[in-house]
Design a protein around this motif. Structure first.
Motif: not given
Length: 281
Positions: A66-88, A90-93
């Motif tokens: 909800a906080l992420s929604w309120w601060v406008g994170l949903l409207g931002m480009q989150l390319t770095l977050a997706w990339a970090l999640a992808g690395v985590a 692939v490697l973590g899995g």
């Protein structure tokens, strides 16, 4: 049991479908918020926390989203977050599947807790942003995971151990075979090619995941959907590993006849952010 499964499935569809097809994304975001909060509660229980702490974790996840929604994170480009999640993922899995069930308890409890909550949070962000892009785009991701699972099931039953001598991960999920994985991959390739063709034929106003990948090359489309299908299997296996370590058959009994929320979204947890990564990079 079958009647219970059907009733639960119909109840879920009665909630999810109107939220998904509502003209705006808000109802879907709220429904996903509740589901991710429930999944965080289950995550606490699977990691040995009591009812109060697990409930707190569920509420904390709801507040974080909800906080992420309120601060406008949903409207931002989150390319770095997706990339970090992808690395985590692939490697973590890969690391988790390598150490298997005995290795899970050796990971510090705090790291396990935070890692799982972050995975849930990023999956919520990815799901809602995908819905903000458009229904056609979100559905193409969801159907990829479901088709991979369905084709894997039938391919495994028909061809399991006919081309290989060992199961996929017998210590984690004895029912899964390599033939099932290959069948799931074949299924999503067919789905992707057909959907991309339909987008072009119908002049879809919102391109699907497949059309977006195909626009940069058919080779990327094929490799991309095979990668996502493989990672959906990783998500499924990781949750199975954790349940076996906890001695649990299901993540909870929140969904009568279907287990828990994590049991239903485990394959989506890596697939959603990784799909967003593929179209963002």
């Amino acid at each position: 049991m079958l009647k219970q499964r059907i009733i639960t499935a119909l109840a879920l569809l009665a909630i999810l479908l109107p939220a998904l097809f509502y003209p705006g994304y808000v109802p879907f975001a709220v429904v996903m918020l509740v589901l991710i909060g429930a999944a965080a509660w289950e995550w606490g229980r699977l990691n040995g926390y009591g009812s109060r702490v697990s409930l707190f974790l569920g509420l904390e996840m709801v507040l974080l989203c909800a906080l992420s929604w309120w601060v406008g994170l949903l409207g931002m480009q989150l390319t770095l977050a997706w990339a970090l999640a992808g690395v985590a993922w692939v490697l973590g899995g890969a690391a988790l599947l390598r150490v298997a069930v005995p290795g899970w308890p050796r990971i510090p409890k705090a790291l396990r807790l935070v890692g799982g909550l972050l995975a849930l949070w990023v999956a919520w962000l990815a799901a809602v942003q995908a819905r903000m892009v458009g229904i056609n785009f979100l559905l193409s991701i969801l159907l990829l995971v479901w088709v991979a699972d369905i084709f894997a099931y039938f391919a495994g039953r028909a061809f399991g151990l006919k081309f290989t001598r060992s199961k996929l991960a017998p210590a984690i999920s004895p029912g899964k075979s390599w033939e099932g994985v290959w069948g799931g991959m074949a299924g999503v390739v067919v789905l992707a090619l057909a959907w991309a063709w339909a987008d072009a034929a119908l002049q879809a106003s919102v391109p699907s995941l497949y059309s977006r990948l195909a626009a940069r090359g058919w080779w990327l489309l094929v490799l991309g959907v095979i990668f996502l299908a493989a990672m959906s299997v990783v998500g499924d296996l990781v949750e199975s590993l954790i349940k076996r370590s906890a001695g649990a058959k299901d993540s909870s009994n929140l969904l009568p006849g279907h287990g828990g929320v994590l049991d239903r979204i485990d394959a989506l947890l890596p697939a959603l952010p990784l799909a967003m990564m593929l179209v963002s990079l």
